[in-house]
Design a protein around this motif. Structure first.
Motif, PDB file in Angstrom:
ATOM      1  N   THR A  30       0.835  -1.202   0.000  1.00 47.58           N
ATOM      2  CA  THR A  30       0.000   0.000   0.000  1.00 47.58           C
ATOM      3  C   THR A  30       0.869   1.251   0.000  1.00 47.58           C
ATOM      4  O   THR A  30       0.616   2.197  -0.749  1.00 47.58           O
ATOM      5  N   HIS A  31       1.908   1.252   0.827  1.00 44.03           N
ATOM      6  CA  HIS A  31       2.823   2.394   0.896  1.00 44.03           C
ATOM      7  C   HIS A  31       3.509   2.634  -0.444  1.00 44.03           C
ATOM      8  O   HIS A  31       3.559   3.770  -0.928  1.00 44.03           O
ATOM      9  N   ARG A  33       2.645   1.728  -3.468  1.00 42.07           N
ATOM     10  CA  ARG A  33       1.703   2.158  -4.517  1.00 42.07           C
ATOM     11  C   ARG A  33       1.252   3.596  -4.336  1.00 42.07           C
ATOM     12  O   ARG A  33       1.001   4.292  -5.312  1.00 42.07           O
ATOM     13  N   ARG A  34       1.158   4.066  -3.084  1.00 34.89           N
ATOM     14  CA  ARG A  34       0.747   5.450  -2.846  1.00 34.89           C
ATOM     15  C   ARG A  34       1.907   6.427  -3.021  1.00 34.89           C
ATOM     16  O   ARG A  34       1.747   7.469  -3.649  1.00 34.89           O
ATOM     17  N   GLN A  35       3.047   6.112  -2.429  1.00 29.42           N
ATOM     18  CA  GLN A  35       4.156   7.048  -2.409  1.00 29.42           C
ATOM     19  C   GLN A  35       5.051   6.974  -3.644  1.00 29.42           C
ATOM     20  O   GLN A  35       5.703   7.949  -3.993  1.00 29.42           O
ATOM     21  N   HIS A  36       5.133   5.809  -4.254  1.00 29.30           N
ATOM     22  CA  HIS A  36       6.011   5.595  -5.405  1.00 29.30           C
ATOM     23  C   HIS A  36       5.250   4.827  -6.493  1.00 29.30           C
ATOM     24  O   HIS A  36       5.545   3.660  -6.748  1.00 29.30           O
ATOM     25  N   PRO A  37       4.274   5.455  -7.122  1.00 26.23           N
ATOM     26  CA  PRO A  37       3.397   4.733  -8.055  1.00 26.23           C
ATOM     27  C   PRO A  37       4.116   4.111  -9.250  1.00 26.23           C
ATOM     28  O   PRO A  37       3.632   3.134  -9.814  1.00 26.23           O
ATOM     29  N   ASP A  38       5.277   4.648  -9.629  1.00 24.94           N
ATOM     30  CA  ASP A  38       6.001   4.096 -10.774  1.00 24.94           C
ATOM     31  C   ASP A  38       6.960   2.979 -10.389  1.00 24.94           C
ATOM     32  O   ASP A  38       7.502   2.304 -11.264  1.00 24.94           O
ATOM     33  N   GLU A  40       8.375  -0.579  -8.962  1.00 26.09           N
ATOM     34  CA  GLU A  40       7.924  -1.969  -9.018  1.00 26.09           C
ATOM     35  C   GLU A  40       7.785  -2.502  -7.595  1.00 26.09           C
ATOM     36  O   GLU A  40       8.666  -2.296  -6.758  1.00 26.09           O
ATOM     37  N   VAL A  41       6.692  -3.180  -7.331  1.00 29.57           N
ATOM     38  CA  VAL A  41       6.452  -3.749  -6.010  1.00 29.57           C
ATOM     39  C   VAL A  41       7.159  -5.102  -5.935  1.00 29.57           C
ATOM     40  O   VAL A  41       6.933  -5.958  -6.789  1.00 29.57           O
TER      41      VAL A  41
END
Length: 66
Positions: A30-31, A33-38, A40-41
Motif C-alpha cells: 500500500t505504501h 503504490r501510494r508514495q512511489h506509483p512508478d 515496481e512492487v
C-alpha cells in the motif's frame, strides 16, 4: 448473534495477522503504490528477504535469539 460472532472472528484474525507480522507486506505494498506509483512492487519473498536482512543488520529492528 451472527454479526457479533462475525465481528469477533474478524477481530481475532486481524489481531493474529498483526501479532505475527503477516500484515507487514500488505502495508508495504500500500505504501509503495501510494508514495512511489512508478516503482515496481517486490514479491512477498523478496520483501521478506529484505526485511530479514534489515533486522539482522540492526538488532533494534527485531529480536533474534540465534
Amino acid at each position: 448473534m451472527r454479526s457479533a460472532l462475525s465481528r469477533a472472528y474478524r477481530g481475532v484474525c486481524w489481531y493474529l495477522r498483526e501479532l505475527t507480522g503477516e500484515s507487514a507486506y500488505d502495508r508495504y505494498v500500500t505504501h509503495v503504490r501510494r508514495q512511489h506509483p512508478d516503482a515496481e512492487v517486490p514479491s512477498r519473498r523478496d520483501f521478506e528477504r529484505m526485511r530479514t536482512e534489515r533486522q539482522e543488520k540492526d538488532p533494534r529492528q527485531g529480536f533474534r535469539c540465534c
